[in-house]
Design a protein around this motif. Structure first.
Motif, short mmCIF file in Angstrom:
data_model
loop_
_atom_site.label_atom_id
_atom_site.label_comp_id
_atom_site.label_asym_id
_atom_site.label_seq_id
_atom_site.Cartn_x
_atom_site.Cartn_y
_atom_site.Cartn_z
N ASN A 59 -3.90 4.33 6.17
CA ASN A 59 -2.59 3.78 6.64
C ASN A 59 -1.66 3.55 5.23
OD1 ASN A 59 -4.52 2.72 8.75
ND2 ASN A 59 -2.36 2.81 9.78
N TYR A 60 -0.67 3.33 5.49
CA TYR A 60 0.38 3.20 4.12
C TYR A 60 1.59 2.37 4.78
CZ TYR A 60 3.57 6.64 6.58
OH TYR A 60 4.21 7.46 7.55
N ASP A 61 1.89 1.52 3.75
CA ASP A 61 3.32 0.88 3.91
C ASP A 61 4.43 1.65 3.53
OD1 ASP A 61 1.85 -1.60 4.52
OD2 ASP A 61 1.47 -2.08 2.44
N ALA A 62 4.37 2.53 2.53
CA ALA A 62 5.52 3.33 2.27
C ALA A 62 4.80 4.73 1.77
CB ALA A 62 6.13 2.68 1.02
N LEU A 63 5.61 5.64 1.91
CA LEU A 63 4.85 7.19 1.49
C LEU A 63 5.93 8.12 0.76
CD1 LEU A 63 2.89 9.27 2.26
CD2 LEU A 63 4.23 9.86 4.16
N VAL A 64 5.22 8.64 -0.34
CA VAL A 64 6.30 9.47 -1.18
C VAL A 64 5.16 10.94 -1.00
CG1 VAL A 64 6.67 10.14 -3.68
CG2 VAL A 64 6.85 7.87 -2.85
N SER A 65 6.05 11.85 -0.64
CA SER A 65 5.41 13.08 -0.64
C SER A 65 6.32 14.08 -1.44
CB SER A 65 5.65 13.70 0.99
OG SER A 65 5.16 15.03 1.06
N ASN A 88 0.90 -1.14 -0.06
CA ASN A 88 0.07 -0.16 0.24
C ASN A 88 1.00 1.25 -0.03
OD1 ASN A 88 -1.86 1.99 0.18
ND2 ASN A 88 -2.03 1.48 2.48
N ILE A 89 1.16 1.69 -1.08
CA ILE A 89 2.07 3.11 -1.39
C ILE A 89 1.30 4.32 -1.57
CG2 ILE A 89 3.86 3.99 -2.54
CD1 ILE A 89 4.95 1.21 -3.35
N VAL A 90 1.56 5.38 -0.84
CA VAL A 90 0.64 6.54 -0.75
C VAL A 90 1.33 7.46 -1.34
CG1 VAL A 90 -0.38 8.54 0.39
CG2 VAL A 90 -0.98 5.88 0.88
N ILE A 122 10.01 8.66 5.12
CA ILE A 122 9.10 9.64 4.20
C ILE A 122 10.09 9.84 3.13
CG2 ILE A 122 7.66 11.64 4.35
CD1 ILE A 122 7.26 11.49 7.08
N GLY A 123 9.39 9.58 1.92
CA GLY A 123 10.31 9.99 0.75
C GLY A 123 9.59 11.32 0.23
N ALA A 168 2.67 5.14 13.27
CA ALA A 168 1.71 4.22 13.08
C ALA A 168 1.43 4.26 11.60
CB ALA A 168 0.42 4.87 13.70
N ARG A 169 2.14 5.09 10.78
CA ARG A 169 2.11 5.16 9.18
C ARG A 169 0.77 5.35 9.02
NH1 ARG A 169 6.07 0.16 6.75
NH2 ARG A 169 8.01 1.01 7.79
N GLN A 170 0.19 6.24 9.54
CA GLN A 170 -1.05 6.80 9.33
C GLN A 170 -1.29 8.15 8.78
OE1 GLN A 170 -4.18 7.03 12.90
NE2 GLN A 170 -4.54 4.99 12.00
N ILE A 171 -2.43 8.50 8.19
CA ILE A 171 -2.60 9.88 7.55
C ILE A 171 -4.15 10.36 7.81
CG2 ILE A 171 -2.53 11.52 5.73
CD1 ILE A 171 -0.47 9.68 4.25
N ARG A 172 -4.24 11.49 8.28
CA ARG A 172 -5.84 11.93 8.31
C ARG A 172 -5.82 13.09 7.35
NH1 ARG A 172 -7.70 14.14 12.33
NH2 ARG A 172 -5.51 14.74 13.40
N PHE A 173 -6.93 13.37 7.09
CA PHE A 173 -7.41 14.45 5.94
C PHE A 173 -8.48 15.37 6.68
CE2 PHE A 173 -5.80 10.99 3.56
CZ PHE A 173 -4.68 11.49 2.67
N ALA A 174 -8.82 16.40 6.11
CA ALA A 174 -9.48 17.43 6.74
C ALA A 174 -10.96 16.91 6.58
CB ALA A 174 -9.32 18.75 5.83
N ASN A 175 -11.24 16.14 5.27
CA ASN A 175 -12.65 15.66 5.28
C ASN A 175 -13.03 14.43 5.93
OD1 ASN A 175 -11.01 13.67 4.22
ND2 ASN A 175 -11.79 13.92 2.04
#
Length: 435
Positions: free
Chosen positions: A243-249, A3-5, A402-403, A231-238
């Protein structure tokens, strides 16, 4: 399937998606806006005028990227020989000015060349900052009349407060022979890092992303408000949480860091020292095409509110209704060095006034469209605090997995092809890490 975000749907985000797609992985792409493209987005208004977010053209020499972009627009692009000029005290020298002094006041030319020769004969200068580099490259007269002025308008700080990390091929250092030829003749050769460029025939610059959009599961209107790297977790305003296994930002570093839970104080403080300009883009649609012979013009006079102009109708005729022209003006600010005053719309009339002062617009021109938009992150400012602050921020992001990519993730002066490849590169790092 990991799960890549991917955070951000601009050129870097889709560069990452493209690399992941090649491995059979479809990432989740979250975009805070209601449209994709990030800073490469394009907008067509009901008036028929189309504007990109700043002047975007593709002049990459990388044939792989050329082919990718061409395929994305089904080979429908314009190939344009670029023409650039400058405005200084009522004169319009070609670009770059140091090679095209012909036509400027005689006493200015004499002082520029005399200082240039004197500097060439002087002992080698220590390069502590951009001002030292300018003086060593051009001599004091030219440096103070042209690039130092432009620095204050574009980078919003002084040359002695800037590093030279960003220069690369961007500013040409002439020989004495080249400078003399340009002073004596109006037919001196064109020397610039851009000679020609490509631009999509239809739909503006964002069309270069068309074939990449299906390579990610794109979610618009998802503004991130919290990121927990443990926790590899992201929350959004909506209200969405993922959750993610890997993150690219590709999120700008100051925004990204302040949303990370448990971020150390020194990292947060370092991110706040990273300087960037904010740009008000003022757009006009005009009832004639013959507005300029140049695709872009640079303005040195500090009493003219805009720093650069571009003319979208000269990139593709489909950007405007038939028989009309368009102008985009850039007015720069910086929270750190020159805070913005008023609203973006407050700058429409000053820009219009200065366009008339320069002679680009006539009093009887029909203004068919006008608007202003705010670009919160425009250009990274390479001030003397950047290097150490960036090392602190990047070191922390690497520690928590975090990439980061793109102009505002790398916090560098990246062109379009470099931004796309930045996304590819960080996606490869993610793949290497999870395998």
């Amino acid at each position: 399937m990991p799960n890549i975000v991917v955070l951000g749907s601009g050129m870097a985000g889709f560069g990452a998606a493209y690399r992941l797609h090649a491995e059979g992985i479809t990432p989740m792409i979250y975009e805070e806006s209601g449209y994709h493209g990030g800073h490469t987005a394009s907008f067509r208004y009901n008036s028929g005028f189309l504007y990109d977010i700043g002047p975007h053209i593709s002049f990459t020499k990388d044939t792989r990227i050329q082919d990718l972009f061409a395929d994305s627009v089904d080979q429908k692009y314009e190939t344009v020989q670029i023409n650039l000029n400058n405005y200084w005290n009522g004169y319009w020298p070609r670009h770059p000015v140091q090679l095209h002094l012909h036509g400027l006041p005689e006493d200015v030319i004499v002082r520029v060349i005399a200082d240039f020769v004197e500097e060439r004969q002087a002992p080698e200068r220590a390069m502590r900052n951009y001002e030292d580099w300018l003086l060593a490259s051009f001599g004091r007269t030219f440096a103070e009349l042209f690039p130092m002025k432009y620095t204050r308008k574009y980078h919003l700080t002084t040359a002695d407060n800037m590093s030279i990390d960003w220069l690369g091929p961007r500013i040409y250092r002439p020989s004495l022979e080249e400078m003399l030829r340009g002073a004596l003749s109006s037919s001196s050769p064109h020397v610039h890092y851009i000679t020609n460029f490509r631009y999509p025939t239809e739909g503006g610059f964002v069309s270069y992303l068309k074939k990449f959009v299906p390579m990610g599961n794109l979610k618009l209107n998802h503004e991130m408000v919290s990121l927990d790297p443990l926790a590899r977790q992201i929350r959004f305003a909506n209200g969405v949480q993922t959750n993610y296994d890997a993150l690219v930002s590709s999120v700008p570093l100051p925004d990204l860091v302040r949303m990370i839970r448990g971020v150390p104080h020194d990292v947060l403080e370092a991110s706040q020292r990273l300087a960037c300009s904010t740009c008000v883009l003022v757009n006009f649609g005009v009832g004639r095409e013959d507005l300029s012979s140049a695709h872009m013009s640079y303005f040195y006079d500090e009493d003219i509110c805009f720093t650069r102009l571009s003319f979208p109708h000269m990139l593709s005729a489909r950007n405007v209704p038939r028989g009309t022209g368009s102008i985009q003006a850039e007015v720069y600010f910086s929270d750190k060095y020159k805070p913005m005053t008023g609203s973006p719309e407050d700058w429409i009339d000053p820009v219009l006034r200065d366009l008339r002062r320069c002679g680009l617009l006539r009093d009887d021109d029909r203004i068919l469209f006008r608007n202003a938009m705010l670009v919160r992150y425009a250009n990274v400012i390479f001030d003397l605090e950047r290097k150490t602050a960036l090392e602190t921020v990047h070191g922390y992001l690497e520690d928590v997995g975090i990439g980061y990519c793109g102009r505002y993730g790398e916090w560098g002066y990246l062109w379009t092809d470099e931004v796309f490849k930045s996304g590819e590169s960080v996606a490869q790092k993610v793949l290497d890490r999870i395998r």
